[in-house]
Design a protein around this motif. Structure first.
Motif, PDB file in Angstrom:
ATOM      1  N   ILE A 136      63.019 -36.033  83.292  1.00 48.63           N
ATOM      2  CA  ILE A 136      61.902 -36.965  83.076  1.00 48.63           C
ATOM      3  C   ILE A 136      61.168 -37.149  84.406  1.00 48.63           C
ATOM      4  N   ASP A 157      70.830 -41.846  87.234  1.00 48.81           N
ATOM      5  CA  ASP A 157      70.427 -40.811  86.269  1.00 48.81           C
ATOM      6  C   ASP A 157      69.827 -39.640  87.037  1.00 48.81           C
ATOM      7  N   ASN A 198      68.703 -36.979  86.084  1.00 52.74           N
ATOM      8  CA  ASN A 198      67.618 -36.314  85.367  1.00 52.74           C
ATOM      9  C   ASN A 198      66.279 -37.028  85.536  1.00 52.74           C
ATOM     10  N   LEU A 199      66.246 -38.097  86.332  1.00 57.42           N
ATOM     11  CA  LEU A 199      64.989 -38.777  86.631  1.00 57.42           C
ATOM     12  C   LEU A 199      64.415 -38.213  87.933  1.00 57.42           C
ATOM     13  N   CYS A 227      56.328 -40.737  82.522  1.00 54.94           N
ATOM     14  CA  CYS A 227      56.354 -42.198  82.617  1.00 54.94           C
ATOM     15  C   CYS A 227      55.755 -42.622  83.953  1.00 54.94           C
ATOM     16  N   ALA A 241      66.367 -47.810  85.009  1.00 49.89           N
ATOM     17  CA  ALA A 241      66.596 -46.454  84.504  1.00 49.89           C
ATOM     18  C   ALA A 241      66.647 -46.451  82.983  1.00 49.89           C
ATOM     19  N   LYS A 242      67.299 -47.445  82.408  1.00 49.22           N
ATOM     20  CA  LYS A 242      67.406 -47.522  80.950  1.00 49.22           C
ATOM     21  C   LYS A 242      66.036 -47.781  80.323  1.00 49.22           C
ATOM     22  N   ARG A 284      64.041 -44.585  80.185  1.00 52.27           N
ATOM     23  CA  ARG A 284      64.500 -43.765  79.054  1.00 52.27           C
ATOM     24  C   ARG A 284      63.956 -44.320  77.729  1.00 52.27           C
ATOM     25  N   ASN A 285      63.971 -45.646  77.593  1.00 48.25           N
ATOM     26  CA  ASN A 285      63.558 -46.260  76.329  1.00 48.25           C
ATOM     27  C   ASN A 285      62.086 -46.010  76.015  1.00 48.25           C
ATOM     28  N   ASP A 321      61.570 -42.377  75.060  1.00 45.59           N
ATOM     29  CA  ASP A 321      62.069 -42.111  73.700  1.00 45.59           C
ATOM     30  C   ASP A 321      61.142 -42.715  72.651  1.00 45.59           C
TER      31      ASP A 321
END
Length: 737
Positions: free
Chosen positions: A13, A36, A38-39, A61, A125-126, A129-130, A133
């Motif tokens: 991401i 994370d 992957n960020l 994002c 971080a969450k 992701r949210n 998604d």
């Protein structure tokens, strides 16, 4: 039209971080990559450059600060939304609820405050992701709109402004452009909100019956009709065939002298003949479509018998003839004999009822209603759901309320019962349900003239095969004895509490004013150095596994938490009352709290509580504080109950736990500032709660029993709005000054 953002099957991401503080970016990047991997974080301190990068780079994002020199985060979000749909998170340390509201209006997807504790980066971080998604789900929704077999159109001013591919096929067109700015349903009726059937002729001469469901929506800022339609041709033809069969059936049974009716397998009446209406006096509109349990011609006490007969027939078991008492529309009663059978009409199973009147042969039977009404004791009958189905005249004479105010209402919701009585009744019913035996209890009630009386009640269950089918309650007036006892006790308690309350208020107000000034000075001087020490300690602990660093960090965390709690509980608090519902207040408070798995949360909110004038934010803080205390009182787990109800123009909100409880000695002090029994508490939580509640012209009280738990009751005036919304209690005015 916005450009489509493809984010399916994302492995990495890409996040564009915009902040005028490069040091904060360094910390953000380090922590997010640890949380994370992957960020992938890209940084810029120039909002204009960030807008340009969106046209040349692929980002999933945007995380932006709010207070920046060139433009605010909200201004940046407004410009981005003119050309892009990329998710935006406003990440700031200077925010407020007003800033958050403006941010969401500008198109920001999420809002998060910068906190002192590095663990809040996990939340960031969450959230990233949210929102990513969520964007993927929106794209999936667009795909589903095109793949569904239902035709979907949006009409504005009776012209189509949107249509999917299925709409093109169902309307026999070749391309969506043939539908745009057209109206396939010339009759205005079929473009109004509601469900319709429309006979549509295609250009090829084919006739189709379309089922249409229309709803009003707001589309691009203007009113519109959201229209969903489908091919209902076969269903329409089947309906016509069924109607023909039903007409034949009606012609046969209309000649019968007996009352004839049919019910579907779910218990709803589908047909009756004229003889049935003559028998009962009820019209077709009062019978057809009604469930057997809601038919006014049937007595409530006989419903169990009817339902059992229905179940037996559906199982294929033979049903003998049955005698029953029925109600006529004119208020009289008759006795009937019925026969039930399972039939099949057009492939649909139904229950056939044939009934004839046998009242004359039953005139000599004992009339239960006469005995019931002439009893010198008050008698109340309840069904198995504790709804009142019958009362005698003694009850109406004792309470002053008419029979209509009782029937079909739950016993504990009737206005004769005080808050205390309702709890007594609930406990008594639990005992009856468990032991299947009669239970006596003393109840304080209020009659229609608002006079308080006491009743001795006996609850007796009606049993069949050891199952409770209902309840009978016998009541007798014991007011004189109770009133004498209560009057003397209340006078003494009132005087003692009044003296003690006024003394505490004087002392507590002076202590809180001094504490508020001290907290403000300490918070200003210590917050910035504590933040720097905490970040450096965390980084050192990553490199050096020294036990002293761990101890240091624990002390820093405790200092930060103590400082925050001290500031929150002593700072000047003003209320800004607006109309809110108690239901939303409780739901938001519960949603804010992260409960342990061993805590069971039970909510019971009276459904008809009207909106009240409150400061929703401040009262939500009060509820969260009370919930936190309740959870801490149950370290081994337990039940947390939140209830809300109306009594005598007051809204009563209760928070109850099943913890260890509070001793009587400590119970008198828990609302005093700086009083605490916790090893690390500062004793300002419940003091803060009382200040906020009293600022609303309300009261707060604690009820506790050691070893069984504690209940905190908040009593707020109903439908009360002060002329000045900042009309606070004496402490609040003094502290503001």
């Amino acid at each position: 039209m916005f450009s489509r953002v493809s984010i399916q099957n994302i492995e990495t991401i890409n996040v564009l971080h915009i902040d005028d503080d490069p040091t904060h970016f360094d910390f953000t990047k380090i922590f997010l990559n640890k949380i994370d991997p992957n960020l992938k974080i890209t940084y810029t301190n120039n909002p204009e450059k960030a807008i340009q990068q969106l046209d040349t780079h692929q980002y999933h994002c945007i995380v932006t600060d709010y207070n920046m020199p060139r433009m605010t985060g909200i201004e940046l979000a407004t410009k981005i939304r003119q050309h892009h749909q990329i998710p935006i998170i406003l990440y700031t340390g200077h925010g407020s609820e007003k800033v958050a509201e403006k941010a969401f209006q500008a198109g920001v997807d999420d809002y998060i405050r910068k906190e002192l504790d590095p663990s809040h980066y996990k939340i960031l971080a969450k959230r990233i992701r949210n929102v990513v998604d969520k964007k993927q789900l929106e794209i999936l929704y667009e795909d589903l709109m095109e793949q569904t077999h239902f035709g979907i159109t949006i009409l504005q001013k009776n012209q189509i402004v949107f249509a999917n591919n299925s709409a093109v096929k169902l309307l026999d067109k070749n391309h969506i452009d043939e539908l745009m700015d057209q109206n396939p349903f010339p009759d205005r009726t079929y473009t109004e909100p509601g469900d319709h059937e429309y006979v549509y002729k295609t250009e090829k001469g084919e006739t189709r019956v379309l089922g249409i469901s229309n709803r009003e929506i707001n589309y691009n800022g203007n009113p519109a009709i959201f229209c969903v339609f489908w091919d209902a041709t076969e269903k329409h033809h089947l309906k016509i065939r069924n109607k023909t069969s039903q007409e034949r059936f009606k012609a046969l049974v209309e000649l019968s002298p007996d009352g004839v009716a049919t019910f579907n397998t779910h218990g709803y009446m589908t047909f009756h003949n004229q003889a049935f209406s003559n028998l009962t006096g009820f019209t077709e509109e009062e019978l057809i479509g009604k469930h057997i349990t809601s038919l006014k011609t049937l007595r409530k006490r006989d419903l169990i018998k009817y339902l059992r007969s229905f179940v037996s027939i559906l199982r294929g078991e033979p049903s003998p003839s049955m005698e029953f008492t029925y109600n006529r529309k004119d208020g009289s009663q008759g006795v009937g004999e019925s026969h039930l059978a399972l039939i099949e009409l057009n492939g649909v199973k139904e229950i056939l009822l044939i009934a004839r009147d046998i009242t004359e042969s039953k005139k000599n039977e004992v009339n239960y209603s006469t005995i019931f009404q002439k009893s010198s004791n008050g008698l109340i009958e309840l069904d198995d759901d504790k709804k009142i189905v019958n009362i005698n005249k003694t009850v109406t004479r004792q309470t002053g309320y008419s029979e209509e105010t009782y029937i079909e209402h739950k016993l504990h919701t009737h206005p004769i019962f005080t808050h205390e009585a309702k709890h007594i009744i609930e406990k008594a019913f639990k005992i009856v349900e468990q032991n299947k035996t009669t239970t006596p209890l003393d109840l304080p009630i209020t009659n229609k003239t608002n006079k308080e009386t006491w009743m001795r009640a006996h609850i007796t269950p009606t049993l069949f095969d050891n199952n409770i089918l209902g309840y009978q309650i016998t009541i007798n007036d014991i007011s004189k004895r109770k009133q004498g006892e209560q009057k003397h006790t209340k006078n003494i308690e009132h005087l003692e509490k009044l003296v003690e309350q006024k003394t505490r208020e004087i002392i507590n107000n002076e202590r809180l004013v001094a504490a508020g000034k001290t907290a403000s000075m300490i918070g200003h001087d210590l917050r910035t150095p504590l933040q720097n020490i905490k970040n450096l300690s965390y980084m050192l602990r990553e490199k050096y596994n020294d036990p002293l660093l761990t101890k240091l960090e624990k002390q820093i965390n405790y200092s930060v938490e103590l400082l925050k709690r001290f500031e929150d509980k002593t700072k000047t608090t003003q209320i800004d009352p607006m109309k809110h519902t108690v239901h939303n207040l409780l739901v938001k408070a519960v949603a804010t709290y992260d409960f342990r798995e061993n805590i069971s949360v039970i909510k019971s909110i009276q459904p008809d509580i009207p909106p009240v004038w409150i400061d929703e934010f401040q009262l939500r803080r009060v509820l969260i504080n009370l919930i936190n205390n309740a959870v801490q009182a149950m370290p081994e787990g337990g039940k947390l109950a939140l209830t809300a109800e109306v009594e005598k123009n007051m809204v009563i909100i209760s928070v109850s736990d099943t913890g260890k409880g509070i001793t009587e000695e400590n119970l008198e002090k828990i609302f005093d500032p700086f009083y605490t029994t916790k090893s690390k508490g500062i004793g300002l939580g419940l003091s803060f709660c009382r200040r906020i509640v009293e600022a609303h012209n309300g009261t707060i009280e604690a009820i506790s029993e050691p070893g069984r738990g504690t209940t905190i009751n908040i009593l707020l005036p109903l439908n009360e709005r002060r002329e000045e919304e900042n009309n606070m209690n004496p402490y609040m005015e003094k502290n503001t000054a």
